[in-house]
Design a protein around this motif. Sequence first.
Motif, PDB file in Angstrom:
ATOM      1  N   SER A 207       0.740  -1.430  -0.143  1.00 43.60           N
ATOM      2  CA  SER A 207      -0.126   0.229  -0.097  1.00 43.60           C
ATOM      3  C   SER A 207       0.836   1.323  -0.331  1.00 43.60           C
ATOM      4  CB  SER A 207      -0.871  -0.316   1.084  1.00 43.60           C
ATOM      5  OG  SER A 207       0.029  -0.081   2.687  1.00 43.60           O
ATOM      6  N   LEU A 208       2.313   1.292   0.217  1.00 41.45           N
ATOM      7  CA  LEU A 208       3.407   2.300   0.226  1.00 41.45           C
ATOM      8  C   LEU A 208       3.059   3.230  -1.048  1.00 41.45           C
ATOM      9  CD1 LEU A 208       5.180   1.087   3.025  1.00 41.45           C
ATOM     10  CD2 LEU A 208       3.516   2.593   3.346  1.00 41.45           C
ATOM     11  N   ASP A 209       3.570   3.684  -1.346  1.00 39.68           N
ATOM     12  CA  ASP A 209       3.765   5.168  -2.562  1.00 39.68           C
ATOM     13  C   ASP A 209       5.446   3.992  -3.035  1.00 39.68           C
ATOM     14  OD1 ASP A 209       1.676   7.004  -2.070  1.00 39.68           O
ATOM     15  OD2 ASP A 209       2.714   7.972  -1.269  1.00 39.68           O
ATOM     16  N   ALA A 210       5.743   4.264  -4.283  1.00 44.07           N
ATOM     17  CA  ALA A 210       6.733   4.192  -4.277  1.00 44.07           C
ATOM     18  C   ALA A 210       7.772   4.403  -4.265  1.00 44.07           C
ATOM     19  CB  ALA A 210       6.959   3.722  -6.016  1.00 44.07           C
ATOM     20  N   ASP A 211       8.103   5.635  -3.597  1.00 44.93           N
ATOM     21  CA  ASP A 211       9.382   6.297  -3.748  1.00 44.93           C
ATOM     22  C   ASP A 211       9.488   5.782  -2.067  1.00 44.93           C
ATOM     23  OD1 ASP A 211       7.238   7.857  -2.767  1.00 44.93           O
ATOM     24  OD2 ASP A 211       7.958   9.431  -2.753  1.00 44.93           O
ATOM     25  N   LYS A 213       9.064   3.081  -0.567  1.00 47.26           N
ATOM     26  CA  LYS A 213       9.026   1.316  -0.761  1.00 47.26           C
ATOM     27  C   LYS A 213      10.651   2.225  -0.959  1.00 47.26           C
ATOM     28  CE  LYS A 213       5.055   0.226  -2.826  1.00 47.26           C
ATOM     29  NZ  LYS A 213       4.481  -0.865  -3.773  1.00 47.26           N
TER      30      LYS A 213
END
Length: 307
Positions: A207-211, A213
């Motif tokens: 559920s986290l944004d790519a940046d 992660k």
Amino acid sequence: MNFVIAGGGTGGHLFPGLAVAEKIKEIDPSANIYFIGTSKGIENKLKDEYGLQLYIISATGFSGKKIMNKIKSFTDTVSVFKEVKDIFKKIKPDFVLGLGGYSSFVPVFYARITGVSSGIMEQNLEPGLSNKILGYFRITVFASFKETKKYFPFSKFIFSGNPVRKNILNIVPKPPDVNKKELMLFIFGGSQGASSINKAVMNLISSLDADIKQQITIFHQTGEKDYDDINYFYKKYKKNYDYQYFDYIINNYNNNIILIYTLKYKDLNLIKYLLTYDININIYDNYIIKYCCQYGSLKIIKYLLTN
């Protein structure tokens, strides 16, 4: 002197026993230390790595099983008594220490009824079935929590804390790096892992944004059951790492991390040492966190993990 350390099954039971064995040898290098466990327990997997003199018994669990399995476990106990009798006849123990779990019950009980000095360790706030039963026989209890005393009204109760191995105690903490942007996330559910934790973490990371992660390095001790699934999941994130076994965990104790865990690890001092960030872990029926909140052992702000 000859010491028997009986039980194990999981790391939460075995590793405090290894710490006790380590201390015994430090005090008396001539002491003989023997372990008793099962073929399925973690003690059998780690016997060569830690040089354990391990005797295997055919004990099986009783609590939580179906009625027919309970009956089989009960009948198996008869043969386990003979196995323990033969082991004791061979090594002639001066003291028997039970670590908890079903594999510790017969060795400690047999020691008690044959006049061999004995005691049990209780790492949990609330004891399991084996230790509860042994408590009725006025066994000496070495407990991690003072509050556990109410479960052992007939026993000699010693608040000993939970033993920790020297290689952990000797770790020098690193001061927090306030300029460091990368966050280390350390996840473990004890020696067998915890599927609920593993699944919840995968959902959380997904559920986290790519940046975000890419700013997280994860050290995840999964247990064998979920290892393949977790390993496949982490391959999506090249900066993250997945570890399965215990010695890798020790290598990361001196990092500044957020810790997500189940109630497999019971030592408050270890938890306080590891928690270098203020977090609140909300896990159903997690008595460690309840204890920490009640007695002010940890400063808890906010982190929500659902399983």
